[in-house]
Scaffold this active site. Sequence first.
Site, PDB file in Angstrom:
ATOM      1  N   ARG A 189      33.464  37.194  20.850  1.00 33.92           N
ATOM      2  CA  ARG A 189      32.944  37.001  21.918  1.00 33.92           C
ATOM      3  C   ARG A 189      31.881  36.755  21.623  1.00 33.92           C
ATOM      4  O   ARG A 189      30.492  37.076  21.273  1.00 33.92           O
ATOM      5  CB  ARG A 189      33.353  38.591  22.916  1.00 33.92           C
ATOM      6  CG  ARG A 189      32.222  38.334  23.804  1.00 33.92           C
ATOM      7  CD  ARG A 189      32.615  40.059  24.310  1.00 33.92           C
ATOM      8  NE  ARG A 189      34.211  40.024  25.230  1.00 33.92           N
ATOM      9  CZ  ARG A 189      34.509  40.973  26.400  1.00 33.92           C
ATOM     10  NH1 ARG A 189      33.927  41.655  26.291  1.00 33.92           N
ATOM     11  NH2 ARG A 189      35.199  41.205  26.743  1.00 33.92           N
TER      12      ARG A 189
ATOM     13  N   HIS B  37      37.881  33.319  29.552  1.00 35.99           N
ATOM     14  CA  HIS B  37      38.436  34.484  29.068  1.00 35.99           C
ATOM     15  C   HIS B  37      40.045  34.319  28.787  1.00 35.99           C
ATOM     16  O   HIS B  37      40.816  35.109  29.829  1.00 35.99           O
ATOM     17  CB  HIS B  37      38.187  35.622  29.706  1.00 35.99           C
ATOM     18  CG  HIS B  37      38.088  37.581  29.749  1.00 35.99           C
ATOM     19  ND1 HIS B  37      38.546  37.030  27.909  1.00 35.99           N
ATOM     20  CD2 HIS B  37      37.873  38.695  29.953  1.00 35.99           C
ATOM     21  CE1 HIS B  37      37.962  38.604  27.666  1.00 35.99           C
ATOM     22  NE2 HIS B  37      37.895  38.903  29.043  1.00 35.99           N
TER      23      HIS B  37
ATOM     24  N   GLN C  13      42.563  37.608  28.379  1.00 35.77           N
ATOM     25  CA  GLN C  13      42.278  38.273  30.220  1.00 35.77           C
ATOM     26  C   GLN C  13      43.833  37.451  30.740  1.00 35.77           C
ATOM     27  O   GLN C  13      44.298  38.635  30.640  1.00 35.77           O
ATOM     28  CB  GLN C  13      40.837  38.099  30.830  1.00 35.77           C
ATOM     29  CG  GLN C  13      41.320  38.730  32.122  1.00 35.77           C
ATOM     30  CD  GLN C  13      40.884  40.428  31.018  1.00 35.77           C
ATOM     31  OE1 GLN C  13      40.262  41.102  31.044  1.00 35.77           O
ATOM     32  NE2 GLN C  13      42.141  41.148  32.281  1.00 35.77           N
TER      33      GLN C  13
ATOM     34  N   ASP D 228      36.292  40.781  40.174  1.00 35.43           N
ATOM     35  CA  ASP D 228      35.732  40.376  39.508  1.00 35.43           C
ATOM     36  C   ASP D 228      34.042  41.394  39.208  1.00 35.43           C
ATOM     37  O   ASP D 228      34.094  40.675  41.031  1.00 35.43           O
ATOM     38  CB  ASP D 228      35.434  39.741  38.408  1.00 35.43           C
ATOM     39  CG  ASP D 228      34.921  39.629  36.730  1.00 35.43           C
ATOM     40  OD1 ASP D 228      34.367  40.483  36.295  1.00 35.43           O
ATOM     41  OD2 ASP D 228      34.519  38.398  36.004  1.00 35.43           O
TER      42      ASP D 228
ATOM     43  N   ARG E  33      46.189  43.935  27.995  1.00 41.25           N
ATOM     44  CA  ARG E  33      45.001  43.340  26.279  1.00 41.25           C
ATOM     45  C   ARG E  33      45.880  43.409  25.212  1.00 41.25           C
ATOM     46  O   ARG E  33      45.897  42.985  24.736  1.00 41.25           O
ATOM     47  CB  ARG E  33      44.102  43.869  27.142  1.00 41.25           C
ATOM     48  CG  ARG E  33      43.551  43.503  28.479  1.00 41.25           C
ATOM     49  CD  ARG E  33      43.133  42.030  28.368  1.00 41.25           C
ATOM     50  NE  ARG E  33      42.159  41.292  27.351  1.00 41.25           N
ATOM     51  CZ  ARG E  33      41.194  41.548  27.119  1.00 41.25           C
ATOM     52  NH1 ARG E  33      40.491  42.022  28.336  1.00 41.25           N
ATOM     53  NH2 ARG E  33      40.259  40.842  26.343  1.00 41.25           N
TER      54      ARG E  33
HETATM   55  N1   CP Z   1      38.372  42.583  30.834  1.00 39.77           N
HETATM   56  C1   CP Z   1      37.051  42.824  29.285  1.00 39.77           C
HETATM   57  O1   CP Z   1      37.376  42.180  28.539  1.00 39.77           O
HETATM   58  O2   CP Z   1      36.592  44.393  28.979  1.00 39.77           O
HETATM   59  P1   CP Z   1      35.514  44.538  27.545  1.00 39.77           P
HETATM   60  O3   CP Z   1      34.558  43.577  28.677  1.00 39.77           O
HETATM   61  O4   CP Z   1      35.753  45.836  28.094  1.00 39.77           O
HETATM   62  O5   CP Z   1      36.119  44.131  26.984  1.00 39.77           O
HETATM   63  N1  NVA Z   2      33.249  37.835  34.344  1.00 41.05           N
HETATM   64  C1  NVA Z   2      32.846  39.657  33.202  1.00 41.05           C
HETATM   65  C2  NVA Z   2      33.608  39.669  32.668  1.00 41.05           C
HETATM   66  C3  NVA Z   2      33.809  40.885  31.897  1.00 41.05           C
HETATM   67  C4  NVA Z   2      34.959  40.861  30.819  1.00 41.05           C
HETATM   68  C5  NVA Z   2      31.794  38.862  32.549  1.00 41.05           C
HETATM   69  O1  NVA Z   2      31.895  38.182  31.690  1.00 41.05           O
HETATM   70  O2  NVA Z   2      31.350  39.784  32.027  1.00 41.05           O
END
Ligand code: CP
Ligand code: NVA
Length: 306
Positions: free
Chosen positions: A106, A133, A136, A225, A293
Amino acid sequence: MKLGKKDFLRITDFTREELQGILDLAIKQKPLARNFTLEHSHPGRVLGCIFHKPSLRTRISFEVAIWQLGGTSLYITDREIGIGSREAPKDVGEVLSRYVSGIMIRTFDQKMVEELASNASIPVINGLTDLLHPCQIMGDIQTIIEHRGPIEGKKVVFIGDGNNVARSWLNAAVRFPFKFVLTSPAGYEISNSYLDEVRELGDPDYEWFEDPKEAVQGADVVYSDVWASMGQESEKAERLQAFKSYQVNEDLMALAHEDAVFMHCLPAHRGEEVSDAVIDGKNSIVFDEAENRMHIQRAIIALLLK
Ligand code: CP
Ligand code: NVA
């Protein structure tokens, strides 16, 4: 089933059949994982989990998923490696390939992830970048299938920023025949250059609306989101102002299909992009979505790792 790619970096890297295979495996193994009767198909394997942004779901679900397969995990922050600052992504890919069986990362820059992957002999999985992502949205599709049947023919309406999550939904619409709608203030839509890139790969059924009330008509899935993603904290005040009429509340949900589900990748900013009544309401499936997930990522790991 074997996947045709070494890495899981974007949904469009895979065929519809491969994506369906991942979904089928996740759905099949979910009850086994819940009952602790899943086969330890990957004993001794180590998944290196690199995080340059915080996480609840991604970190815990990936780590538990590899343990469920009989392997183990390493939690690696940017203090340990310094990819691109202390050491070139290329060299990091080479070295990590000598120690671990797979990498989940990440971070900010999708290109850095791609460079890491192309220099690693082991699978690299995208656990979120500024661009995408993908895990997700795979878990989200699993959740929709479990609650409302096949994704084919559904109308998924994303209310908010044309961000990493929205772009991965668009990628999914290249591979699966459903309608994807984004509604955002002008200036926050998915860029034309990204749309052009995606349209070279297929023909998603995609529409953008400035008006959320128009967009949400007849939606099967209403998705939300945060308005400021990780890395955009300095834009928070400006974005709160720009998005203030894009909250998913009961009035907006009333315009969707009467059986519409509410989804959110989480973390949610309650009272901003979604009201408590909606996220806690009977049509909210956000916690099943969070659970999935783990199931979808376990399927991805199982299919990619040797
Ligand atoms: N939805 C998601 O990726 O959550 P986190 O940022 O907590 O990993
Ligand atoms: N769009 C958000 C998603 C978090 C899971 C971010 O990138 O912070």
